[in-house]
Design an enzyme around this catalytic site. Structure first.
Site, mmCIF file in Angstrom:
data_model
loop_
_atom_site.group_PDB
_atom_site.id
_atom_site.type_symbol
_atom_site.label_atom_id
_atom_site.label_comp_id
_atom_site.label_asym_id
_atom_site.label_seq_id
_atom_site.Cartn_x
_atom_site.Cartn_y
_atom_site.Cartn_z
ATOM 1 N N SER A 17 0.809 -1.215 0.000
ATOM 2 C CA SER A 17 0.000 0.000 0.000
ATOM 3 C C SER A 17 0.844 1.268 0.000
ATOM 4 C CB SER A 17 -0.951 0.005 1.204
ATOM 5 O OG SER A 17 -0.242 -0.210 2.408
ATOM 6 N N HIS A 54 1.307 4.962 4.733
ATOM 7 C CA HIS A 54 0.586 5.500 3.583
ATOM 8 C C HIS A 54 1.003 6.944 3.290
ATOM 9 C CE1 HIS A 54 -2.911 2.407 4.131
ATOM 10 N NE2 HIS A 54 -1.823 1.880 3.625
#
Length: 331
Positions: free
Chosen positions: A258, A310
């Site tokens: 991610s 992230h």
């Protein structure tokens, strides 16, 4: 990662996005506003009556009332663009049962007119369209390679039993602060990018890579895309280690693609800001900002997700898109 929580998030955020983008009164967007409101209503009632199942119920309503009509209408337009008016007409007629709105009725009328004028496309034209679609899917070799690498790593996890054993996952290369700083195992900054906790974790990341990656790769080239992907991923894992050193985040084990995927999102933002003169750059940038806002909201509402990873991947990708983008691009 709780699947009910994920569906609940989608069933709330997606209708709100639809309402925000279709806020103008009247017109063809009225049906979407009604459908979004119905999904929110069903989700709210489910949350009050059966909280443990609210996500599944709301997610089902979202799937039937918003997702399938949106995907179906897009597919019908693609069929019409290929000259397959009869197929487009049948699909749109079916969608009218799920989404009985003025927009669907108008598309039905248009497809009937086109079919009456032109009929079905010739077989040779249809085969050419399929061939072009096939080439588009093969036009992003770097994305395909990264998807295959993630799948191969997951197969190794299954073979070694790493999904049920955190020690085995650690041995395979999960990011661990103590191992990186205390033992100098900096290779974990790289290997952690290809490992995942479970199948759902893998599928979400690969789906995002499949959707966001190919258009960017076609613009900047496979080599540059591969460098961006890896730089963003290592920036993500390296950023987590740095934030842990600064005691901003707590030490913890981390795996997943991610960070690299968020780097693609950031790369899109940097690219569009640098080349803000290109066609629809402002609208594309607004769409990217919407993706970022939704991801941040999801991270905040989901304790199991590493928000710091992230954000570090996003910032690294943004800088890459801003400073390493080609001088001339065409979209």
């Amino acid at each position: 990662m709780d699947l009910n929580h994920i569906f609940l998030f989608i069933a709330v955020i997606s209708p709100l996005v639809v309402l925000a983008r279709a806020w103008r009164p009247g017109g063809m967007f009225r049906g979407w506003r009604v459908a979004a409101a119905v999904v929110l209503g069903i989700t709210g009632v489910a949350w009050l009556l059966v909280p443990p199942m609210a996500g599944y119920i709301g997610g089902g309503a979202w799937l039937v009332l918003l997702f399938l009509p949106a995907v179906g209408l897009r597919k019908a337009s693609q069929l019409a663009a290929q000259g397959r008016y009869e197929s487009a007409l049948r699909l749109t007629a079916l969608l009218q049962w799920l989404h009985p709105t003025a927009q669907v009725s108008e598309q039905l009328r248009v497809f009937r007119t086109l079919e009456a004028r032109h009929g079905s496309v010739a077989q040779t034209q249809f085969e050419a369209a399929l061939q072009n679609q096939h080439h588009r899917l093969l036009g992003a070799p770097a994305v395909l390679i990264f998807i295959l690498l993630n799948v191969a790593a997951f197969c190794i996890e299954l073979w070694r039993g790493a999904l049920e054993n955190s020690v085995t996952l650690h041995r395979l290369g999960a990011l661990d602060f103590a191992a990186v700083i205390g033992k100098g195992e900096f290779w974990r900054l790289f290997t952690a990018l290809f490992l995942h906790y479970n199948l759902l974790h893998l599928l979400f990341n690969l789906f995002a890579l499949y959707v966001l990656g190919p258009p960017l790769e076609k613009i900047i080239g496979s080599l540059r895309f591969s460098v961006w992907y890896l730089i963003a991923g290592i920036g993500s894992t390296g950023g987590v280690i740095a934030l842990t050193l600064l005691r901003i985040v707590q030490p913890g084990e981390l795996v997943g693609a991610s960070g690299s995927v968020m780097g693609i999102v950031g790369g899109w933002a940097g690219l569009l800001i640098r080349h803000r003169h290109i066609w629809q750059a402002k609208q594309r940038l607004l769409n990217i900002l919407l993706i970022i806002a939704i991801q941040i909201a999801f991270d905040i509402s989901t304790p199991e997700v590493s928000t710091s990873a992230h954000l570090c991947g996003l910032v690294t990708g943004f800088l890459a898109g801003l400073y390493l983008a080609p001088r001339r691009i065409s979209i």
